[in-house]
Scaffold this active site. Structure first.
Site, short mmCIF file in Angstrom:
data_model
loop_
_atom_site.label_atom_id
_atom_site.label_comp_id
_atom_site.label_asym_id
_atom_site.label_seq_id
_atom_site.Cartn_x
_atom_site.Cartn_y
_atom_site.Cartn_z
N GLY A 159 0.80 -1.21 0.00
CA GLY A 159 0.00 0.00 0.00
C GLY A 159 0.83 1.26 0.00
O GLY A 159 0.42 2.27 -0.56
N ASP B 258 4.12 1.51 -1.25
CA ASP B 258 4.83 1.57 -2.53
C ASP B 258 4.10 0.70 -3.54
O ASP B 258 4.54 -0.39 -3.90
CB ASP B 258 6.28 1.11 -2.35
CG ASP B 258 7.14 1.38 -3.58
OD1 ASP B 258 6.66 2.04 -4.51
OD2 ASP B 258 8.29 0.91 -3.61
N MET C 109 -8.61 3.67 -1.14
CA MET C 109 -7.82 3.94 -2.33
C MET C 109 -8.37 3.20 -3.55
O MET C 109 -8.42 3.75 -4.64
CB MET C 109 -6.36 3.57 -2.10
CG MET C 109 -5.71 4.24 -0.89
SD MET C 109 -5.71 6.04 -0.95
CE MET C 109 -4.45 6.32 -2.19
N SER D 99 -9.15 -6.60 0.80
CA SER D 99 -9.35 -5.15 0.84
C SER D 99 -10.84 -4.84 0.83
O SER D 99 -11.59 -5.43 0.04
CB SER D 99 -8.68 -4.49 -0.36
OG SER D 99 -9.08 -3.13 -0.46
N THR E 291 -3.23 -8.58 9.71
CA THR E 291 -4.44 -8.56 8.91
C THR E 291 -4.44 -7.32 8.00
O THR E 291 -3.60 -6.44 8.14
CB THR E 291 -5.69 -8.48 9.79
OG1 THR E 291 -5.69 -7.21 10.49
CG2 THR E 291 -5.77 -9.60 10.78
N ASN E 292 -5.45 -7.29 7.12
CA ASN E 292 -5.74 -6.11 6.33
C ASN E 292 -6.48 -5.09 7.21
O ASN E 292 -6.58 -5.26 8.42
CB ASN E 292 -6.57 -6.50 5.10
CG ASN E 292 -6.29 -5.65 3.88
OD1 ASN E 292 -6.14 -4.43 3.99
ND2 ASN E 292 -6.23 -6.28 2.71
N THR E 293 -7.01 -4.05 6.59
CA THR E 293 -7.75 -3.04 7.34
C THR E 293 -9.13 -3.56 7.74
O THR E 293 -9.64 -4.53 7.17
CB THR E 293 -7.92 -1.75 6.52
OG1 THR E 293 -8.59 -2.07 5.28
CG2 THR E 293 -6.57 -1.14 6.20
N GLY F 274 -4.11 1.16 11.80
CA GLY F 274 -3.49 1.86 12.92
C GLY F 274 -3.91 1.29 14.26
O GLY F 274 -4.34 0.14 14.37
N THR G 77 0.77 2.28 8.85
CA THR G 77 0.24 3.43 9.57
C THR G 77 1.16 3.86 10.71
O THR G 77 1.39 5.05 10.93
CB THR G 77 -1.17 3.13 10.10
OG1 THR G 77 -2.01 2.74 8.99
CG2 THR G 77 -1.78 4.35 10.77
#
Length: 342
Positions: free
Chosen positions: A67, A69, A117, A181, A247-249, A271, A322
């Protein structure tokens, strides 16, 4: 140094700040001695940091999460800051602009971000070309995080993953299949057992051709139930993939303090609010599987103690995103020193 510039960066639009920092870092690294200075300031070399995981040697266990780069533009620069491995992407077969701006929001009171995004990237071929042109990988492990284009129906998603897999095979050290995602409509439906098993088995079949193979990992959402996590464990066993990134978000909004205007924004939260849940998922996977496969822990790592907690829960490696934005590049060295000290 970061403490001095952080107020200025946080006064800017988050996405604009990201490009400002990344571009500035690239310019600094082009100066004579720039990379060496960064390595001296932020690097931490010690034999105790080396990790042998899924057949790869990591110089330290702290990586840059996907995420940051997306297009493999800053691999050497991130390596100079002390990361032990870099994960590029998520990349898709065809370029896509992602969702409309604004699509990235700071929740300062929560030390968090919300992003939607939408897999904005320049396409897998551009990333592959940049990785081929790297002058010096410096024994750096590079991962390729792959996804599907927004307009590709889920029934045809496997073809997108195949295309990305084939394009990156010769230039990355491991792969991450991203079906978790929350910002691509319908993507998380691919976490269901049948479509996910099909995608992973298909990639594994291609992976065994030609006498060379790459470790394949699965990145999962933090919002899965225990029954779904049990399915993940079974899928890893059935398909023989190398491991899991947890994990992912999260799509959850519980306990956020940053005000309804911000917290109501669509997208995934990363975060500090994710820290406890990510650790819980890591511990569940490790315990229920009998530590049968490596886990890369990511989510809410803002201090060396946060990283140590993920490792104690069962993670073999950790990743930052984050926390890196909020705490600055010094966090990498602090984590490494903590791990050496034990």
């Amino acid at each position: 140094m970061y403490k001095l510039v952080k107020p200025l960066l946080f006064s800017m639009d988050p996405e604009a700040a990201h490009h400002t920092v990344s571009g500035g870092l690239r310019s600094f690294c082009k100066l004579w001695g720039g990379k060496r200075l960064l390595r001296t300031a932020y690097g931490c070399e010690h034999p105790a940091l080396r990790r042998e995981v899924f057949g790869l040697t990591f110089r330290n266990p702290v990586g840059l999460a996907a995420g940051f780069d997306k297009n493999a533009e800053y691999v050497e620069e991130m390596a100079a800051l002390g990361f032990g491995f870099i994960e590029i992407g998520t990349v898709t077969p065809r370029p896509q602009p992602g969702n409309e701006r604004p699509r990235l929001f700071r929740l300062v009171d929560d030390r968090a971000l919300i992003n939607r995004m939408g897999f904005n990237n320049q396409g897998v071929d551009v990333a592959a070309t940049r990785l081929r042109q790297l002058k010096n990988r410096e024994n750096l492990v590079i991962g390729g995080n792959i996804g599907k284009n927004k307009l590709t129906p889920n029934e045809e998603a496997v073809s997108d993953y195949i295309q990305c897999f084939d394009a990156l095979f010769d230039v990355v050290d491991y792969f991450v299949v991203n079906v978790s995602s929350p910002n691509t409509p319908g993507l998380r439906a691919l976490q269901e057992k049948e479509p996910l098993t099909h995608i992973l088995n298909t990639l594994q079949q291609r992976n065994r051709k030609g006498g060379v193979s790459r470790p394949i990992l699965l990145k999962i959402a933090p919002d899965l139930t225990h029954d779904q996590l049990d399915d993940i464990i079974e899928i890893v066993r059935e398909t023989g993939i190398a491991g899991v990134i947890a994990t992912n978000t999260t799509i959850g909004r519980e306990g956020l303090r940053s005000g309804e205007r911000l917290t109501a924004e669509a997208g995934g939260v990363s975060g500090m609010p994710l820290a406890a849940r990510a650790t819980e998922v890591i511990r569940y996977l490790a315990t229920q599987s009998g530590h049968a496969f490596p886990i890369i822990g990511v989510g809410g790592i803002h201090t060396p103690e946060d990283a140590a907690e993920k490792i104690a829960a069962g993670a073999t490696l950790v990743q930052l995103y984050t926390g890196f934005i909020y705490e600055g590049p010094g966090l990498i060295k602090r984590i490494c020193k903590k791990l050496v000290a034990g």
